[in-house]
Enzyme design. Sequence first.
Site, PDB file in Angstrom:
ATOM      1  N   THR A  99      72.686  29.868 -24.468  1.00  0.00           N
ATOM      2  CA  THR A  99      72.065  31.189 -24.554  1.00  0.00           C
ATOM      3  C   THR A  99      72.405  31.916 -25.851  1.00  0.00           C
ATOM      4  O   THR A  99      71.731  32.891 -26.212  1.00  0.00           O
ATOM      5  CB  THR A  99      72.509  32.074 -23.373  1.00  0.00           C
ATOM      6  OG1 THR A  99      73.937  32.268 -23.437  1.00  0.00           O
ATOM      7  CG2 THR A  99      72.138  31.432 -22.056  1.00  0.00           C
ATOM      8  N   CYS A 119      77.618  42.593 -19.394  1.00  0.00           N
ATOM      9  CA  CYS A 119      79.040  42.926 -19.216  1.00  0.00           C
ATOM     10  C   CYS A 119      79.612  43.745 -20.362  1.00  0.00           C
ATOM     11  O   CYS A 119      80.749  44.221 -20.270  1.00  0.00           O
ATOM     12  CB  CYS A 119      79.865  41.659 -19.006  1.00  0.00           C
ATOM     13  SG  CYS A 119      79.988  40.598 -20.471  1.00  0.00           S
ATOM     14  N   CYS A 125      82.330  38.784 -16.357  1.00  0.00           N
ATOM     15  CA  CYS A 125      80.879  38.972 -16.322  1.00  0.00           C
ATOM     16  C   CYS A 125      80.305  38.406 -15.024  1.00  0.00           C
ATOM     17  O   CYS A 125      80.693  37.320 -14.567  1.00  0.00           O
ATOM     18  CB  CYS A 125      80.222  38.299 -17.518  1.00  0.00           C
ATOM     19  SG  CYS A 125      78.439  38.583 -17.634  1.00  0.00           S
ATOM     20  N   CYS A 148      76.922  40.061 -24.836  1.00  0.00           N
ATOM     21  CA  CYS A 148      76.165  40.105 -23.587  1.00  0.00           C
ATOM     22  C   CYS A 148      75.761  41.553 -23.288  1.00  0.00           C
ATOM     23  O   CYS A 148      76.569  42.471 -23.414  1.00  0.00           O
ATOM     24  CB  CYS A 148      77.021  39.558 -22.447  1.00  0.00           C
ATOM     25  SG  CYS A 148      76.277  39.714 -20.811  1.00  0.00           S
ATOM     26  N   ARG A 153      75.968  36.513 -29.893  1.00  0.00           N
ATOM     27  CA  ARG A 153      75.783  37.954 -29.764  1.00  0.00           C
ATOM     28  C   ARG A 153      76.386  38.440 -28.452  1.00  0.00           C
ATOM     29  O   ARG A 153      76.561  37.664 -27.505  1.00  0.00           O
ATOM     30  CB  ARG A 153      74.306  38.333 -29.833  1.00  0.00           C
ATOM     31  CG  ARG A 153      73.472  37.861 -28.656  1.00  0.00           C
ATOM     32  CD  ARG A 153      72.114  38.554 -28.636  1.00  0.00           C
ATOM     33  NE  ARG A 153      71.284  38.089 -27.532  1.00  0.00           N
ATOM     34  CZ  ARG A 153      71.376  38.533 -26.298  1.00  0.00           C
ATOM     35  NH1 ARG A 153      72.294  39.435 -25.978  1.00  0.00           N
ATOM     36  NH2 ARG A 153      70.578  38.071 -25.353  1.00  0.00           N
ATOM     37  N   ARG A 201      75.823  33.993 -13.876  1.00  0.00           N
ATOM     38  CA  ARG A 201      76.111  32.691 -13.272  1.00  0.00           C
ATOM     39  C   ARG A 201      77.099  31.912 -14.138  1.00  0.00           C
ATOM     40  O   ARG A 201      76.999  31.899 -15.361  1.00  0.00           O
ATOM     41  CB  ARG A 201      74.816  31.888 -13.114  1.00  0.00           C
ATOM     42  CG  ARG A 201      74.993  30.563 -12.375  1.00  0.00           C
ATOM     43  CD  ARG A 201      73.642  29.886 -12.172  1.00  0.00           C
ATOM     44  NE  ARG A 201      73.013  29.568 -13.440  1.00  0.00           N
ATOM     45  CZ  ARG A 201      71.810  29.006 -13.548  1.00  0.00           C
ATOM     46  NH1 ARG A 201      71.106  28.732 -12.459  1.00  0.00           N
ATOM     47  NH2 ARG A 201      71.295  28.751 -14.738  1.00  0.00           N
ATOM     48  N   CYS A 204      80.503  36.631 -23.512  1.00  0.00           N
ATOM     49  CA  CYS A 204      80.744  37.563 -22.411  1.00  0.00           C
ATOM     50  C   CYS A 204      82.237  37.775 -22.204  1.00  0.00           C
ATOM     51  O   CYS A 204      83.077  37.045 -22.725  1.00  0.00           O
ATOM     52  CB  CYS A 204      80.163  37.019 -21.096  1.00  0.00           C
ATOM     53  SG  CYS A 204      78.427  36.585 -21.136  1.00  0.00           S
ATOM     54  N   ASP A 262     120.685  56.202 -23.004  1.00  0.00           N
ATOM     55  CA  ASP A 262     119.782  57.336 -22.799  1.00  0.00           C
ATOM     56  C   ASP A 262     120.266  58.158 -21.604  1.00  0.00           C
ATOM     57  O   ASP A 262     120.371  57.633 -20.490  1.00  0.00           O
ATOM     58  CB  ASP A 262     118.363  56.815 -22.544  1.00  0.00           C
ATOM     59  CG  ASP A 262     117.331  57.937 -22.537  1.00  0.00           C
ATOM     60  OD1 ASP A 262     117.594  58.983 -21.925  1.00  0.00           O
ATOM     61  OD2 ASP A 262     116.245  57.740 -23.106  1.00  0.00           O
TER      62      ASP A 262
END
Length: 506
Positions: A29, A67, A37, A64, A62, A40, A33, A456
Amino acid sequence: MLDFDSYYRAMASRDARFDGSFYVAVTTTGVYCRPVCGSRTPKPENVRFFRIAAAAEAAGFRACRRCRPEAAPSSPEWNVRGDLVARALRLIAGGAVDEIGVAGVARQLAVSERHLHRQLVAEVGVGPLALALNRRTQVARLLIESSALLLSEVALAAGYSSVRQFNDGMRAAFGCSPTELRRACGARADPRAGERTPGRSGPLVLRLRYRPPFDGAGMLAWLRERAVPGVEETDGNRYRRTLRLPRGSGTAELDLTVSAAARGRTGQQHVTLRLTLADLRDVTAAVRRCRDLLDLDADPAAIGDALRPDPWIGSLVRAAPGLRMPGCTHGFEPALRVVLEQFTSLAEVSAVCARMAAHCGEPVPAAGEGRPCRLFPSAQALADAGPGAFGLTGRPAAAVHALAGAVAAEKLSLERDADREETAARLRELPGVSEWAAQRIAMHALGDPDAFAPQDPQVRTAAKALGLAVGLAEHARGWQPWRSYAALHLREAGRARPAIPVRRPR
């Protein structure tokens, strides 16, 4: 670094604990992501894993659109680590490449450009320029979706040198032009934008994402108790303060109302930030400093998992889930407060700081009427004025003068990118700075998650009440690398925590 099978199992589980720790790219694709995400689960042969988003974009993927990897909090790993790569990533995330260039970043880290590039590529897969480009696209999308700025103003604020570079960068990162992105989110440009004073912006309303849970009540109580009149204030669930930024000044209003809204299975929640800036190009630095102030990139689940089993402080951790380490917008401010806290009460420290702000703090033109209107004084201004101007004498005066002089002369850096060990060592050399003060400064100014000093007084008092007065230092080794948070739980043990309303989803 995990092996491929471990990454794949973490992705398939949609476990929110891994959100921001790595990114998943799908070759079929061309999209990358977050591991949470809801799409699927892709086949193993179609998957590549990257440690940071910039590496995925440099490889041609690039972001998603489902998400929103650019909206996720950054990996908490870089806050834990204090090595060269982590310091470089913090500098670049704050916009340092746009301000001083790669050569300036390398010089600030005391290494060569070649060595810096080599270390970043070996660790995260890309060099400083690719990381700076990824930061620009993230800021640009945040402004496109959250503000009514003209797209040309967005390009300027995000750090692009031209509108053409802006358009090309957004298409490469998100697969669409800035205009298409604004149209998709339903935002409209303000028709009055052309009437604005050049270089000035109206209020920007932005969402700062974090990993839940978030102890907003504890953070507000901390800020309210230490607020310096004229510089900061709290009003209900809101905190306001002035900001000293690289190119000018500004004001920030943070709404700490705990949001129960979550999107899908990501569990995203946010703090609402309203920014008024004298120069739009400071938006990156302002957002970074507000995130540091509220410790929004921390992983409270991992911290809780490590500290809850402890027989001594486990009950404190369970009683305050999501406790964050209060940070700062400028390292000199908490350092000065901690030095003064060695000698007097919190109320008196705030009063002294208010006198300093009134005498040496610069006015903020962007501040609204009746709001915080002065910057916290710079180290140079306090060094020039001298501590006697604020009613300080003796050891407190000597300690303040030494601290302000060292920072003003650039012999001491108190910013997030500073070398933690070197800074702590130099703090100890200053007159009037104790070991526990140096460790507190490391916690709140440098963001060190593992600073700890058994000397402290607040830590020792709480530990004694728990029956841990003897052997505290030895027992604290089991809290690594989260000893700062363990110390904060001990210091806050006696605080009554007012409830903050929870905003329910509609």
